[in-house]
Design an enzyme around this catalytic site. Sequence first.
Site, PDB file in Angstrom:
ATOM      1  N   ASN A   9       0.881  -1.176   0.000  1.00  0.00           N
ATOM      2  CA  ASN A   9       0.000   0.000   0.000  1.00  0.00           C
ATOM      3  C   ASN A   9       0.911   1.217   0.000  1.00  0.00           C
ATOM      4  O   ASN A   9       1.484   1.566   1.032  1.00  0.00           O
ATOM      5  CB  ASN A   9      -0.892  -0.015   1.255  1.00  0.00           C
ATOM      6  N   LYS A  11       0.194   4.209  -0.208  1.00  0.00           N
ATOM      7  CA  LYS A  11      -0.434   5.422   0.359  1.00  0.00           C
ATOM      8  C   LYS A  11      -0.200   6.595  -0.594  1.00  0.00           C
ATOM      9  O   LYS A  11      -0.121   6.397  -1.803  1.00  0.00           O
ATOM     10  CB  LYS A  11       0.094   5.706   1.765  1.00  0.00           C
ATOM     11  N   HIS A  93      -9.511   1.203   4.756  1.00  0.00           N
ATOM     12  CA  HIS A  93      -8.245   1.435   5.461  1.00  0.00           C
ATOM     13  C   HIS A  93      -8.510   2.407   6.610  1.00  0.00           C
ATOM     14  O   HIS A  93      -9.311   3.340   6.474  1.00  0.00           O
ATOM     15  CB  HIS A  93      -7.197   1.992   4.493  1.00  0.00           C
ATOM     16  N   GLU A  95      -6.953   4.849   7.659  1.00  0.00           N
ATOM     17  CA  GLU A  95      -6.728   6.270   7.352  1.00  0.00           C
ATOM     18  C   GLU A  95      -7.955   6.863   6.656  1.00  0.00           C
ATOM     19  O   GLU A  95      -8.251   8.049   6.816  1.00  0.00           O
ATOM     20  CB  GLU A  95      -5.455   6.413   6.503  1.00  0.00           C
ATOM     21  N   GLU A 164      -5.714  -4.953  10.442  1.00  0.00           N
ATOM     22  CA  GLU A 164      -4.696  -3.918  10.638  1.00  0.00           C
ATOM     23  C   GLU A 164      -4.980  -3.162  11.938  1.00  0.00           C
ATOM     24  O   GLU A 164      -5.777  -2.212  11.942  1.00  0.00           O
ATOM     25  CB  GLU A 164      -4.721  -2.935   9.470  1.00  0.00           C
ATOM     26  N   GLY A 170       2.204   2.212  10.711  1.00  0.00           N
ATOM     27  CA  GLY A 170       3.157   3.304  10.568  1.00  0.00           C
ATOM     28  C   GLY A 170       3.830   3.701  11.871  1.00  0.00           C
ATOM     29  O   GLY A 170       4.476   4.751  11.945  1.00  0.00           O
ATOM     30  N   SER A 208       3.199  -2.272  10.400  1.00  0.00           N
ATOM     31  CA  SER A 208       4.649  -2.277  10.638  1.00  0.00           C
ATOM     32  C   SER A 208       5.311  -3.620  10.333  1.00  0.00           C
ATOM     33  O   SER A 208       6.225  -4.037  11.046  1.00  0.00           O
ATOM     34  CB  SER A 208       4.967  -1.816  12.069  1.00  0.00           C
TER      35      SER A 208
HETATM   36  C1  PEP Z   1      -0.831   0.180   5.889  1.00  0.00           C
HETATM   37  O1  PEP Z   1      -0.790   1.334   5.519  1.00  0.00           O
HETATM   38  O2  PEP Z   1      -1.748  -0.567   5.498  1.00  0.00           O
HETATM   39  C2  PEP Z   1       0.230  -0.300   6.783  1.00  0.00           C
HETATM   40  C3  PEP Z   1       0.125  -1.490   7.306  1.00  0.00           C
HETATM   41  O3  PEP Z   1       1.274   0.549   7.006  1.00  0.00           O
HETATM   42  P1  PEP Z   1       2.685   0.200   7.699  1.00  0.00           P
HETATM   43  O4  PEP Z   1       3.149  -1.103   7.106  1.00  0.00           O
HETATM   44  O5  PEP Z   1       3.570   1.341   7.342  1.00  0.00           O
HETATM   45  O6  PEP Z   1       2.426   0.073   9.143  1.00  0.00           O
END
Ligand code: PEP
Length: 246
Positions: A9, A11, A93, A95, A164, A170, A208
Amino acid sequence: MRRKLVVGNWKMHGSRAGNAELLAALVGAQPYGADVAVCVPGVFVGETATQLTGSAVAWGAQDVSAHAQGAYTGEVSASMLAEFGCRYVIVGHSERRQYHAESDELVAAKAESALAGGITPIVCVGETLEERDGARTEAVVTRQLLAVTARLGARTSEIVLAYEPVWAIGTGRTATPEQAQAVHAVLRAQLAAACASGAQMRILYGGSVKGDNARLLFAMPDIDGGLIGGASLKAAEFIAICRAAS
Ligand code: PEP
């Protein structure tokens, strides 16, 4: 046996030159022993399609309209994404839930719209730190998934689910494999109750994931790959995660 899937992803990151370099590295590293895909910003979907066509790396988008077409300024429909060969689209997601106030019902409508357009929705669910500390993880992810299964019915079998935890996205703070597995098992049971093929469906972990923690996460019985944010922007790191899924 479920084949693992690793999805990047991006982003709101990338540039035409940088993307070309990253995608070339991903294509150069194939074959992978797992399914691999990148979900890129909408404006890059066309060039990504051109560069990845004929490779083992699939591509997709990060959002889709709940509507098929019409006066919805700024939105992109599933059929538009399908025309550019998108196999996946991320919906729900955290976000988008947080910054765009997307409700469980809107996420479910987007998942339905993706399926109607021939695209596999990657439906994200996950709890905040406050919800985890309040022992509400199971209730939250169950509620988020229920909105989707209630709307999709038997077509639930066609989605990919991603767990998630918001506190791990992040932040560099990953759920332990055991913490993630516990939630995946709950989600697996919910999928099995919703549709006949719940046991065959893929549930990704995101939050992460890095080259050095992916293998232990992916070794858990109900973790079928990863949704990768930051680490998907670095070719070597993303390739290491894809190899860990092999
Ligand atoms: C994501 O944006 O779906 C995500 C898991 O980000 P990160 O791997 O940076 O934590």
